[in-house]
Each structure stands twice: as C-alpha cells, then as structure tokens.
Design a protein around this motif. Structure first.
Motif, PDB file in Angstrom:
ATOM      1  N   LEU A   6       0.856  -1.333   0.009  1.00 15.02           N
ATOM      2  CA  LEU A   6       0.096  -0.093  -0.014  1.00 15.02           C
ATOM      3  C   LEU A   6       1.029   1.131   0.116  1.00 15.02           C
ATOM      4  O   LEU A   6       2.049   1.100   0.704  1.00 15.02           O
ATOM      5  N   GLU A   7       0.721   2.351  -0.673  1.00 19.42           N
ATOM      6  CA  GLU A   7       1.175   3.532  -0.475  1.00 19.42           C
ATOM      7  C   GLU A   7      -0.067   4.479   0.061  1.00 19.42           C
ATOM      8  O   GLU A   7      -1.003   4.460  -0.495  1.00 19.42           O
ATOM      9  N   ALA A   8       0.474   5.117   1.123  1.00 20.32           N
ATOM     10  CA  ALA A   8      -0.613   5.626   1.812  1.00 20.32           C
ATOM     11  C   ALA A   8      -0.088   6.760   2.905  1.00 20.32           C
ATOM     12  O   ALA A   8       1.134   6.661   3.167  1.00 20.32           O
ATOM     13  N   VAL A   9      -0.781   7.779   3.180  1.00 24.96           N
ATOM     14  CA  VAL A   9      -0.308   8.912   4.160  1.00 24.96           C
ATOM     15  C   VAL A   9      -1.169   8.195   5.450  1.00 24.96           C
ATOM     16  O   VAL A   9      -2.475   8.608   5.626  1.00 24.96           O
ATOM     17  N   LYS A  62      -8.240  10.594  11.651  1.00 26.83           N
ATOM     18  CA  LYS A  62      -9.376  11.150  11.132  1.00 26.83           C
ATOM     19  C   LYS A  62      -9.497  11.050   9.513  1.00 26.83           C
ATOM     20  O   LYS A  62     -10.414  10.891   9.044  1.00 26.83           O
ATOM     21  N   THR A  63      -8.259  10.923   9.049  1.00 22.07           N
ATOM     22  CA  THR A  63      -8.279  10.900   7.553  1.00 22.07           C
ATOM     23  C   THR A  63      -7.113  10.096   7.142  1.00 22.07           C
ATOM     24  O   THR A  63      -6.109   9.613   7.986  1.00 22.07           O
ATOM     25  N   MET A  64      -7.325   9.650   5.900  1.00 20.78           N
ATOM     26  CA  MET A  64      -6.124   8.532   5.442  1.00 20.78           C
ATOM     27  C   MET A  64      -6.300   8.853   3.921  1.00 20.78           C
ATOM     28  O   MET A  64      -7.189   8.703   3.386  1.00 20.78           O
ATOM     29  N   ALA A  65      -4.945   8.761   3.307  1.00 21.83           N
ATOM     30  CA  ALA A  65      -4.934   8.988   1.859  1.00 21.83           C
ATOM     31  C   ALA A  65      -4.329   7.880   1.174  1.00 21.83           C
ATOM     32  O   ALA A  65      -3.114   7.503   1.509  1.00 21.83           O
ATOM     33  N   LEU A  66      -5.100   6.816   0.684  1.00 17.60           N
ATOM     34  CA  LEU A  66      -4.508   5.617  -0.095  1.00 17.60           C
ATOM     35  C   LEU A  66      -4.163   5.892  -1.554  1.00 17.60           C
ATOM     36  O   LEU A  66      -5.150   6.211  -2.377  1.00 17.60           O
ATOM     37  N   LYS A  67      -3.036   6.018  -1.750  1.00 19.08           N
ATOM     38  CA  LYS A  67      -2.580   6.545  -3.133  1.00 19.08           C
ATOM     39  C   LYS A  67      -2.564   5.217  -4.149  1.00 19.08           C
ATOM     40  O   LYS A  67      -2.898   5.213  -5.298  1.00 19.08           O
TER      41      LYS A  67
END
Length: 172
Positions: A42-45, A105-110
């Motif tokens: 996974l590439e994520a923030v 609260k947030t998550m960015a899954l690239k």
C-alpha cells in the motif's frame, strides 16, 4: 583389455549418475523458487501511528482466523507499506482493515499493488485500484482534499475488500 573396458564403463556410469543427481538438485531448487510468496503493498499517508490487518482468500475461503497484522508509524508523507502473506499461501483475494486508531481522522490511499515472488501481479497505482476494491462505510471519500475521511461509528472499521475484478486479475 578387459580391465580397460570395465574401467571405462564404470567411470561412464558414475559420471552419468552424477549428472542425474545434479539435475534433480536443480529441479528441486526451481520448485522451491516457484512456491507462492505474496505481498500486498500500500502507498498511503497515515498522519498518526496506526495498525491495519489483512485477511485473504485462499482455497475459495476467506481465512478470517489468521489475519496478518501490520503496524504503521505515522508521518505526513506517503509511505510504502509491505504486508507479507505467509509463504506458500495462494492469494485469491484480499481485504484490508485500513485503520484501528480512532484518533486517525483521515487517510490518503494512493495505490495498492500485489506481488508474488517479488513479481508484480496486480498494479493499482494512481488510484486505479478503485475499480478492483470496494470500500465499506468506514471510508468516506473527500473529493476536495483527495483523501478518505475515516468513520469508526459504522459496523466495520474503515477498510477495503477486493471484488470480482481483483479475483479475475489475480487468477491470470
């Protein structure tokens, strides 16, 4: 003369037997290399420390009894997270619980990629994974910020599950 012929035949037999054993060893090494060794990348923030888990389908059944846990160290930049599936297991589909930290609260899954023996078998880069995975009610897409808002009040923790498109892609 007879001794010379016997000596020649004996040495020829010994040399040919050695080649068979060498070929057997090479064949065994090839079969070991062909053993399934899947990983989900996974590439994520993740801005805060978190943990996720992966459940996968093998032999036509979801293995909910043996989830693969993974710890994430929070940071503001995208990171590659490599989750190793137990060696020898054939991955037919995958579900990922993306967060268990209710403070996240947030998550960015690239992107989502799947490898077998370090060879890419599925590439969901640049968010193309979306047509291969269904999200549950724990993920709410934020179009403006291009990320997911996480909701822990639903039936399931925020996550994604591979659909029939992913199964078809992995079955190739």
């Amino acid at each position: 003369m007879k001794r010379l012929i016997v000596l020649f035949l004996t040495s020829a037999i010994l040399v040919s037997c050695g080649k068979d054993k060498k070929n057997d060893v090479e064949n065994n090494e090839e079969s070991v290399a062909l053993k399934d060794n899947f990983s989900v990348v996974l590439e994520a923030v993740y801005e805060k420390d978190d943990s996720l888990s992966v459940v996968y389908k093998k032999g036509g059944y979801w293995d909910y009894d043996h989830p693969v846990p993974f710890k994430v160290m929070g940071q503001p930049n995208p990171q590659k997270l490599t989750i190793l599936i137990p060696e020898g297991d054939k991955l037919e589909n995958v579900q990922v619980t993306l967060s268990t930290n209710k403070e996240q609260k947030t998550m960015a899954l690239k992107s989502v990629a799947i490898f077998n023996n370090q060879k890419e078998v599925f590439n969901g880069g640049n968010m193309s994974y979306i047509k291969y995975f269904d999200s549950n009610s724990g993920l709410i897409w934020d179009e403006k910020n291009m990320r997911n808002n996480l909701n822990f009040d639903g039936q399931y923790p925020p996550g994604i599950a591979g659909n029939q498109n992913l199964e078809a892609a992995l079955d190739r």
